[in-house]
Write an enzyme that holds these catalytic residues in place. Sequence first.
Site, PDB file in Angstrom:
ATOM      1  CB  CYS A 134      47.069  49.902  31.934  1.00  0.00           C
ATOM      2  SG  CYS A 134      47.828  48.395  31.346  1.00  0.00           S
ATOM      3  CB  CYS A 137      45.899  46.459  32.917  1.00  0.00           C
ATOM      4  SG  CYS A 137      47.583  47.052  32.837  1.00  0.00           S
ATOM      5  CG  ASP A 138      42.256  48.139  33.392  1.00  0.00           C
ATOM      6  OD1 ASP A 138      42.510  47.111  34.036  1.00  0.00           O
ATOM      7  OD2 ASP A 138      42.553  49.287  33.781  1.00  0.00           O
TER       8      ASP A 138
END
Length: 192
Positions: A134, A137-138
């Site tokens: 993701c 997300c990261d």
Amino acid sequence: MAETYDLVIIGGGAAGFTAGIYAARDRCRALLLERVAAGGQVLNCEHIENYPGFPDGVAGYTLGPLLQQQAMKLGLGVGLTDVDAVRLEGEVKVLQTGNGEVRAHALIIATGSSFTQLGVPGEETFLGRGVSHCAACDGAMFMEQPVAVIGGGDAALDEALYLTQYASQVTIVHRRDTLRACRLLARTRAGE
Ligand SMILES: Cc1cc2nc3c(=O)[nH]c(=O)nc-3n(C[C@H](O)[C@H](O)[C@H](O)COP(=O)(O)OP(=O)(O)OC[C@H]3O[C@@H](n4cnc5c(N)ncnc54)[C@H](O)[C@@H]3O)c2cc1C
């Protein structure tokens, strides 16, 4: 005995809420169960351009809650819990959830898809420590670092484009001679 719903929907992504909106408008006693948050995979999409009704596109984290808001306004019940198991009691479907049992005459499973694993050495070991599924997300963890994105489809290119704002270099690794992604994304990638 607890109420038996006309319909229970497992999964609060676009598919689950679409089913929920139709059920609620049909005055079904319907309940949607989602284990994480309203929106599902949509929450990982930074900018969605192809959802009808949003001429300027919409951020996934905006669309997710809107799906729930619209469905609940029409009368859909929404519960935040995991469905662990389903069994039949005659014609009634009995769902085992984190909050106890839920009964329904009909069940729609809209649990989406899971991330494809490459099956390469180190993939599991380094998940969360360099390997990610993701970008939203990261991505920030890879500031000024070279990143490889595996895949040549829409999701891969969407993620790759997002990562360009953080990574020093983004390399797309794919196995065909052309990208499978829609032309709009593929051309953006090629800088056309
Ligand atoms: C990075 C990225 C970018 C994308 N960009 C676009 C785009 O621009 N345009 C586009 O059209 N599509 C895009 N997609 C694809 C789109 O997001 C998906 O096709 C769509 O969200 C799938 O919806 P769904 O409802 O079928 O499943 P999901 O969104 O996967 O929803 C399933 C839900 O079920 C829940 N669930 C699963 N099991 C259980 C359980 N046992 N109990 C309770 N809940 C459960 C999950 O938590 C999840 O919320 C993108 C996807 C990704 C990953």
